[in-house]
Design an enzyme around this catalytic site. Structure first.
Site: not given
Length: 270
Positions: A49, A60, A175
Site C-alpha cells: 500500500e 491518519d 480493509y
C-alpha cells in the site's frame, strides 16, 4: 485476473495470509520510495500500500500525518507517485501495488485520466479514504473500466447496509479498520475483530485485510489467525522516522521480516 486476486489465491493455496505494509511515497526522501518498495518485497511483503501524501490527511494519526507533510515538503505529488510505481515495475511485475490516499488529488487530475495513468504505471488497486461507498459509483466504474480494483474501508461502526454497499462495489480485498479513531491509535480488541471478520466475508465475498494497531510479530500473528491479510503502516513509518540516514532500508527490512514471521506463524499453528 488482477495481480491482487492472483496473490490471494496463491497464498490461500499454500495456507498463507498476506502481509501488506504501507509506506508514504516521498517519505523520508523522494529517492527512497522505489528502493523501499523493493525492500518491502524482499523482506516478505505480498502487496504494497503506497500512500499518496495529502495536506489534510484526516483519517491518519500523527505519525502518518507527519510523513505526509514531509513528503509534500520534499516535492511529492500524485504524478510523481505514479512515476514511482512505473519505476518499480521496471524490476517487479508481480507484486500488487495499491494507492491509498484522498479524493482531492485524484479529482484534480480527473477520475478517468487518473485511472488510465494509474493502469499504465502498473497500479493494481486504489483506496480513497474519503470516498464513502454511497457516493462511489463513478469512482468504482472508472477504476473497473481500467481493470483497477476499487478498495474500500470498513470499520467497527459499519452497519450491515454498509457491508452490502461495499460488497457491491469493492474488488480485490476490503480493509477492515480494527479500531475506532485514526491510524496508530488505541488497543486491539481481538475478540471483536474475530467476530466481525466472518460477517464481512459473508457480505462482501472478498478477502479481508485488517489494519490499525498492529505493531509487532505477536499482534501480526493474532490478526493473521482470523484475517486474510495483515496491514501495517504507522509502525513502519515510525521505523523510518527513527532510522539514521542511510540505515532506513536495513531497519525496515528487519521489521518487515519480523512481521512476516508473525503472519506465517499463524498458519503453522492453524
Amino acid at each position: 485476473m488482477s495481480r491482487i486476486k492472483t496473490t490471494f489465491e496463491r497464498l490461500q493455496a499454500r495456507g498463507k495470509k498476506a502481509l501488506i505494509p504501507f509506506i508514504t511515497a516521498g517519505f523520508p526522501r523522494l529517492g527512497l520510495t522505489v528502493p523501499l518498495m523493493h525492500t518491502l518485497v524482499e523482506a516478505g511483503a505480498d502487496i504494497i500500500e503506497l500512500g499518496v501524501p495529502f495536506s489534510d490527511p484526516m483519517a491518519d494519526g500523527p505519525t502518518i500525518q507527519r510523513s505526509s507533510e514531509r513528503a509534500l515538503a520534499n516535492g511529492m505529488n500524485l504524478r510523481k507517485v505514479l512515476e514511482a510505481v512505473a519505476n518499480f515495475r521496471g524490476d517487479d511485475n508481480d507484486t500488487p501495488v495499491v494507492l491509498m490516499g484522498y479524493a482531492n488529488p485524484i479529482e484534480a487530475m480527473g477520475l478517468d485520466d487518473f485511472a488510465k495513468v494509474a493502469l499504465d504505471a502498473g497500479v493494481d488497486g486504489v483506496l480513497v479514504v474519503d470516498y464513502p461507498p454511497e457516493e462511489s459509483e463513478a469512482f468504482a466504474a472508472a477504476m473497473l473500466a481500467q481493470s483497477l480494483d476499487p478498495i474500500f474501508l470498513l470499520a467497527p461502526t459499519s452497519s450491515a447496509a454498509r457491508f452490502e454497499q461495499v460488497g457491491r462495489l469493492a474488488h480485490g480485498y476490503v480493509y477492515y479498520v480494527s479500531l475506532k479513531g485514526v491510524t496508530g491509535s488505541g488497543q486491539l480488541n481481538m475478540a471483536e475483530v474475530a467476530a466481525r471478520i466472518p460477517e464481512i466475508r459473508a457480505a462482501v465475498g472478498l478477502p479481508v485485510g485488517v489494519g490499525f494497531g498492529i505493531r509487532d510479530a505477536a499482534t501480526a500473528a493474532k490478526m493473521a489467525a482470523v484475517a486474510d491479510a495483515v496491514v501495517v503502516g504507522s509502525r513502519i513509518i515510525e521505523e523510518l522516522e527513527q532510522a539514521p540516514a542511510g540505515e532506513e532500508l536495513t531497519r525496515v527490512a528487519a521489521l518487515v521480516r519480523e512481521l512476516r514471521r508473525g503472519v506465517d506463524s499463524a498458519g503453522e499453528k492453524a
